[in-house]
Scaffold this motif. Sequence first.
Motif: not given
Length: 273
Positions: A128-154
């Motif tokens: 839900v959070e990933l869908g609400q964040v604009r990566p252009e506005d906060d790229q480091p936070y967005y990439l951190h969310l991406c890493a958390l999502v992939t870690a959780q998928l595993q």
Amino acid sequence: MSTSRQPRAAAAASPWREVAVPSLPSLPWPVMARTQQLAAGERFPPHVHAWNQVVFATEGVLQVTARNARHVITPQQALWVPTGMLHHTGALSAAAFRNLYVADDPALHMPDHCAVLDVSPLLRELIVELGQVRPEDDQPYYLHLCALVTAQLQRQRQHRRHLPWPQDARLQRWCQALHDQPGDARSVEAWSRLLGASSRTLARHFERDTGMSLRDWRTRLRLLRAIEWLAQGRSPTTIAHELGYASASAFNYMFRMEMGMSPLQWRRSRQTG
């Protein structure tokens, strides 16, 4: 488990209404979220992606068909669809579709086949959070969310609670009839006369095409239809009748054996979840 009762004919399902697959020429981020509201009966036509997909809805029940298997996905689950897999997704009830696109990466360690994933509360909130964040506005936070999502998928538990679909045209006709009326009590012998093959031949071809015995396949079918109908608000007693069980207790027993809880407990867990 008795299924001797012949149920009344169920109302014919309304036809699917296809909606367009959004165009996305490339994947600019390791993970991208896409949200869309789907009305009951809406589905995307068969398509493939050049990246992995996580099919998920925070509300509603989805049906995904991929590689001759049908999957029913509730808000407690998601479906991992690997890169290049032909599939189409439809909403069995009004759904808050929250799809993830995941770039290929050797470090993913995800399967090369479709797999149903349990969705933990943490993964749900990350999606839900990933869908609400604009990566252009906060790229480091967005990439951190991406890493958390992939870690959780595993870390999510995987299982293959799907409904294999045969390739043989006669078996497809048989399976579709049982899917439309899962309480159909006709014997294999009756179907063999209708389909023009011996019961032994049908049983052998069925197991070859699906990897399951007819008995196990029908149990899986009834379970998935039960999940679909429970999500629509039908009562367990009505569902037991439509599935062909002689009593609600017989249906409850099957559901508890497969899901680890009663139909009503499942519904309450879905509502509180």
